[in-house]
Design a protein around this motif. Structure first.
Motif, PDB file in Angstrom:
ATOM      1  N   ALA A  66       0.837  -1.207   0.000  1.00  0.00           N
ATOM      2  CA  ALA A  66       0.000   0.000   0.000  1.00  0.00           C
ATOM      3  C   ALA A  66       0.867   1.251   0.000  1.00  0.00           C
ATOM      4  O   ALA A  66       0.564   2.222  -0.694  1.00  0.00           O
ATOM      5  N   LEU A  70       0.664   4.213  -2.732  1.00  0.00           N
ATOM      6  CA  LEU A  70       0.338   5.555  -2.245  1.00  0.00           C
ATOM      7  C   LEU A  70       1.441   6.565  -2.521  1.00  0.00           C
ATOM      8  O   LEU A  70       1.175   7.690  -2.943  1.00  0.00           O
ATOM      9  N   ARG A  80      -1.480   8.637  -4.258  1.00  0.00           N
ATOM     10  CA  ARG A  80      -2.202   9.108  -3.073  1.00  0.00           C
ATOM     11  C   ARG A  80      -3.188  10.218  -3.395  1.00  0.00           C
ATOM     12  O   ARG A  80      -4.207  10.346  -2.744  1.00  0.00           O
ATOM     13  N   SER A  84      -8.582   6.697  -3.985  1.00  0.00           N
ATOM     14  CA  SER A  84      -9.045   6.628  -2.593  1.00  0.00           C
ATOM     15  C   SER A  84      -8.460   5.389  -1.912  1.00  0.00           C
ATOM     16  O   SER A  84      -7.891   4.507  -2.571  1.00  0.00           O
ATOM     17  N   ASP A  85      -8.628   5.308  -0.609  1.00  0.00           N
ATOM     18  CA  ASP A  85      -8.192   4.124   0.128  1.00  0.00           C
ATOM     19  C   ASP A  85      -8.890   2.875  -0.412  1.00  0.00           C
ATOM     20  O   ASP A  85      -8.270   1.822  -0.576  1.00  0.00           O
ATOM     21  N   ALA A 108      -9.847  -0.915   2.767  1.00  0.00           N
ATOM     22  CA  ALA A 108      -9.575   0.514   2.914  1.00  0.00           C
ATOM     23  C   ALA A 108      -9.094   0.818   4.334  1.00  0.00           C
ATOM     24  O   ALA A 108      -8.251   1.693   4.537  1.00  0.00           O
ATOM     25  N   VAL A 111      -5.437   0.414   4.391  1.00  0.00           N
ATOM     26  CA  VAL A 111      -4.720   1.419   3.606  1.00  0.00           C
ATOM     27  C   VAL A 111      -4.675   2.768   4.324  1.00  0.00           C
ATOM     28  O   VAL A 111      -3.662   3.468   4.287  1.00  0.00           O
ATOM     29  N   ASN A 112      -5.745   3.134   5.006  1.00  0.00           N
ATOM     30  CA  ASN A 112      -5.851   4.460   5.599  1.00  0.00           C
ATOM     31  C   ASN A 112      -4.710   4.827   6.535  1.00  0.00           C
ATOM     32  O   ASN A 112      -4.138   5.916   6.416  1.00  0.00           O
ATOM     33  N   ARG A 115      -1.673   5.644   4.555  1.00  0.00           N
ATOM     34  CA  ARG A 115      -1.794   6.963   3.921  1.00  0.00           C
ATOM     35  C   ARG A 115      -1.459   8.069   4.935  1.00  0.00           C
ATOM     36  O   ARG A 115      -0.753   9.020   4.611  1.00  0.00           O
ATOM     37  N   ARG A 116      -1.970   7.947   6.151  1.00  0.00           N
ATOM     38  CA  ARG A 116      -1.783   8.994   7.157  1.00  0.00           C
ATOM     39  C   ARG A 116      -0.339   9.121   7.617  1.00  0.00           C
ATOM     40  O   ARG A 116       0.100  10.201   7.988  1.00  0.00           O
TER      41      ARG A 116
END
Length: 130
Positions: A66, A70, A80, A84-85, A108, A111-112, A115-116
């Motif tokens: 991921a 991203l 990214r 979306s996630d 998702a 993944v979130n 991403r953060r």
């Protein structure tokens, strides 16, 4: 009793239909965003773009895969800002189960947090998708 079974079967059918739709979306997202480099076959282009079929990265820990999608890596663009996630989970789930690959799908929710906490490999040098 029959009515309860009918309802249970209807919900099971909806769940199967939703997972089939997610798989189809992942395939389409792959075709739209990844196949030009990694090829429809997942075999990549030797010396230029890595194969995803049998890839240790694609089949390895889900957060690492991921993060690459991203944030980009090497010549690969960061997605990214474009996906979306849920999209990233769908495309990676497709990659992890296509071409003989056998790895668990992503969500998702997985993944979130990546991403953060993640950052582009090199924001000044990284390509952007699309």
């Amino acid at each position: 009793m029959i009515r309860m079974r009918t309802l249970a079967l209807a919900f099971a059918g909806l769940a199967l239909g939703a997972s089939g739709a997610a798989a189809a979306d992942g395939r389409q997202l792959f075709l739209d965003n990844c196949s030009a480099c990694h090829q429809v076959t997942g075999k990549g282009i030797p010396g230029a773009f890595p194969a995803l079929a049998g890839s240790k990265v694609a089949l390895g820990p889900a957060p690492a895969a991921a993060s690459i999608v991203l944030n980009g890596k090497g010549g690969m663009p960061a997605f990214r800002d474009d996906l979306s996630d849920a999209d990233i989970a769908a495309v990676l789930s497709y990659v992890r189960t296509a071409w003989g690959n056998k790895a668990p799908p992503l969500t998702a929710a997985l993944v979130n947090p990546v991403r953060r906490t993640g950052k582009r490999e090199n924001p000044k040098a990284a390509l952007t998708a699309h």
